[in-house]
Scaffold this motif. Structure first.
Motif, short mmCIF file in Angstrom:
data_model
loop_
_atom_site.label_atom_id
_atom_site.label_comp_id
_atom_site.label_asym_id
_atom_site.label_seq_id
_atom_site.Cartn_x
_atom_site.Cartn_y
_atom_site.Cartn_z
N VAL A 147 10.57 6.99 -10.62
CA VAL A 147 11.54 7.51 -9.68
C VAL A 147 11.05 7.32 -8.24
O VAL A 147 9.87 7.49 -7.94
CB VAL A 147 11.81 9.01 -9.95
CG1 VAL A 147 12.78 9.58 -8.91
CG2 VAL A 147 12.37 9.20 -11.35
N ASN A 148 11.99 6.97 -7.37
CA ASN A 148 11.69 6.77 -5.95
C ASN A 148 11.99 8.06 -5.20
O ASN A 148 13.14 8.35 -4.87
CB ASN A 148 12.54 5.61 -5.42
CG ASN A 148 12.26 5.29 -3.96
OD1 ASN A 148 11.18 5.55 -3.46
ND2 ASN A 148 13.25 4.73 -3.29
N PRO A 149 10.98 8.90 -4.90
CA PRO A 149 11.25 10.19 -4.25
C PRO A 149 11.83 10.01 -2.86
O PRO A 149 11.56 8.99 -2.21
CB PRO A 149 9.85 10.84 -4.19
CG PRO A 149 8.88 9.72 -4.26
CD PRO A 149 9.53 8.66 -5.09
N ALA B 251 0.83 -1.20 0.00
CA ALA B 251 0.00 0.00 0.00
C ALA B 251 0.87 1.26 0.00
O ALA B 251 0.57 2.24 -0.69
CB ALA B 251 -0.93 0.00 1.21
N THR B 252 1.95 1.24 0.76
CA THR B 252 2.84 2.40 0.82
C THR B 252 3.57 2.60 -0.50
O THR B 252 3.71 3.73 -0.99
CB THR B 252 3.87 2.22 1.95
OG1 THR B 252 3.17 2.08 3.19
CG2 THR B 252 4.80 3.42 2.04
N VAL B 253 4.03 1.49 -1.10
CA VAL B 253 4.69 1.58 -2.42
C VAL B 253 3.73 2.18 -3.44
O VAL B 253 4.10 3.07 -4.22
CB VAL B 253 5.18 0.19 -2.88
CG1 VAL B 253 5.62 0.24 -4.33
CG2 VAL B 253 6.32 -0.28 -2.00
N ARG C 118 3.33 5.96 -2.83
CA ARG C 118 4.52 6.74 -3.18
C ARG C 118 4.71 6.82 -4.70
O ARG C 118 5.13 7.85 -5.22
CB ARG C 118 5.76 6.12 -2.54
CG ARG C 118 5.82 6.34 -1.03
CD ARG C 118 6.97 5.56 -0.41
NE ARG C 118 8.26 5.99 -0.93
CZ ARG C 118 8.96 7.02 -0.45
NH1 ARG C 118 8.47 7.72 0.54
NH2 ARG C 118 10.14 7.32 -0.97
N LEU C 119 4.41 5.74 -5.41
CA LEU C 119 4.56 5.76 -6.86
C LEU C 119 3.56 6.71 -7.52
O LEU C 119 3.89 7.42 -8.47
CB LEU C 119 4.40 4.35 -7.42
CG LEU C 119 5.49 3.35 -7.03
CD1 LEU C 119 5.23 2.00 -7.67
CD2 LEU C 119 6.88 3.85 -7.41
N VAL C 120 2.34 6.73 -7.01
CA VAL C 120 1.34 7.67 -7.53
C VAL C 120 1.75 9.10 -7.23
O VAL C 120 1.63 9.99 -8.08
CB VAL C 120 -0.06 7.36 -6.94
CG1 VAL C 120 -1.04 8.46 -7.32
CG2 VAL C 120 -0.56 6.01 -7.44
#
Length: 402
Positions: free
Chosen positions: A335-337, A182-184, A187-189
């Motif tokens: 990209v992984n902020p 859920a966290t991934v 964060r991707l959105v």
């Protein structure tokens, strides 16, 4: 003496966690350092162990409940394992309970599963300690309930009809999304919504790297205590060299400031049963090929076993993801902020290439660099990717720093 069992102290970036699995139930004897419960957070699964020998007398947070940092979740009555002085009062209390109170002696997960499937707890054959209904007992009861209609269908024709119906069933299964997944997803959105994200592509001829690996892999493994030489170490090494030359790709945005990092903490994306995780190789620019390969192998094992720690997951200035492991030929990684870029590797395919006026077959890999255009210009991104390509096609450049 009752010992309080508390949830771990979470970092500031993690607000709470969820009780995933209780490995012990009230009344069970526990030993010091024995696993009691798994608590799932947004990043990792944390294990809570028994601080001393004794008996787990009370569970305050059931599976699925949300817990805060250092919150009380259970009580353990301290005492020697097997000591009747500790276990006897609890056993006596359970024996004094009416035989119809099976529900009171059910594990939280078992009770929840029975309620969801309409199973009468009093009719379940128990296998747990002191007549306790376990989750496995409920699963067996559910299976027996589903199998009952098939058992009474004696004629062959009727049996065939049942099989045909079962084969045509439109089965659905609903399970809660893990906190990690859920966290991934969140964060991707957010990354796609808040970044001016672009992707540039190139291709790299893997001939020289593959030849180098094939020539030295056995000697490498023997010289470095069983550490195997893979392709990822070459890519990490080439990436850290390129990051030195293009510091903006290794930077991040903090409000209205640009933070340039004088080190390369490279995250390596790893797929696990609980979702995508990105453990970080600290100061990868200072690591040898053997150290990189050893670190990646350790992270892979930890991810499979669910043993990654908070320290393994936090930070990171750049990320590499290898979709080629699963057969991906081309992708646009996200990209992984707060990082500014991510490198995507893909599978290696034998393809015809025009070299010096002749068509030859070469092992080729597509590379993809997704980047935040607010921080990195297109020319800088393309040149960064070309630098990685050149370093990999002529690995001697990594040694000569050219």
């Amino acid at each position: 003496m009752a010992i309080e069992i508390k949830a771990p102290t979470f970092p500031e970036s993690i607000a709470d966690g969820t009780v995933a699995t209780w490995h012990k139930q009230p009344g069970d004897v526990v030993k010091r350092d024995e696993l009691l419960v798994d608590i799932e957070t947004d990043k990792v699964v944390l294990e809570v162990v028994a601080p001393a020998d004794g008996v787990l007398v009370k569970v305050l947070k059931n599976e699925g409940d949300t817990v805060l940092s250092a919150e009380l979740i259970a009580l353990v009555e301290a005492g020697a394992v097997g000591s009747t002085s500790v276990a006897a009062p609890l056993v006596a209390a359970q024996a004094a309970a009416p035989s119809t109170s099976a529900e009171l002696l059910a594990a939280p997960a078992a009770r929840k599963l029975a309620e969801e499937n309409g199973i009468d707890m009093s009719l379940i054959a128990t296998t747990g300690k002191d007549g306790r209904v376990t989750k496995e007992d409920v699963v067996a009861a559910i299976a027996a309930k589903k199998a009952a209609p098939v058992a009474v269908a004696k004629p062959v024709a009727a049996t065939v009809a049942v099989v045909q119906t079962a084969a045509g069933e439109r089965v659905e299964k609903r399970v809660p999304m893990t906190r990690v997944r859920a966290t991934v997803a969140k964060r991707l959105v957010e990354a796609q919504s808040n970044m001016a994200m672009l992707t540039t592509f190139n291709e790299v001829d893997m001939t020289e790297v593959m030849a180098l690996r094939s020539k030295y892999k056995d000697l490498f493994e023997k010289s470095h205590n069983g550490v195997r030489l893979g392709f990822m170490s070459f890519f990490v090494k080439a990436t850290t060299e390129a990051l030195k030359r293009f510091p903006a790709v290794n930077a991040s945005i903090d409000g209205t400031d640009i933070v340039y990092h004088g080190y390369a903490d490279v995250g390596v994306a790893v797929s696990s049963d609980r979702g995508l995780v990105v453990p970080v190789l600290r100061n990868a620019e200072l690591m040898s090929l053997a150290e990189i390969e050893g670190g990646i192998a350790t992270f892979g094992k930890k991810a499979r076993d669910g043993k990654l720690s908070m320290d393994d997951m936090t930070g990171g200035t750049f990320t590499i993801t290898n979709g080629g492991t699963f057969g991906s030929m081309m992708s646009t990684p996200i990209v992984n902020p707060p990082q500014a870029a991510i490198l995507g590797m893909h599978n290696i395919l034998q393809r015809p290439m025009a070299i010096n006026g002749q068509v030859v077959i070469r092992p080729m890999m597509y590379l993809a660099l997704s980047y935040d255009h607010r921080l990195i210009d297109g020319k800088e991104a393309v040149t960064f990717l070309v630098t990685i390509k050149n370093l990999l096609e002529d690995p001697a450049r990594l040694l000569l720093d050219i």
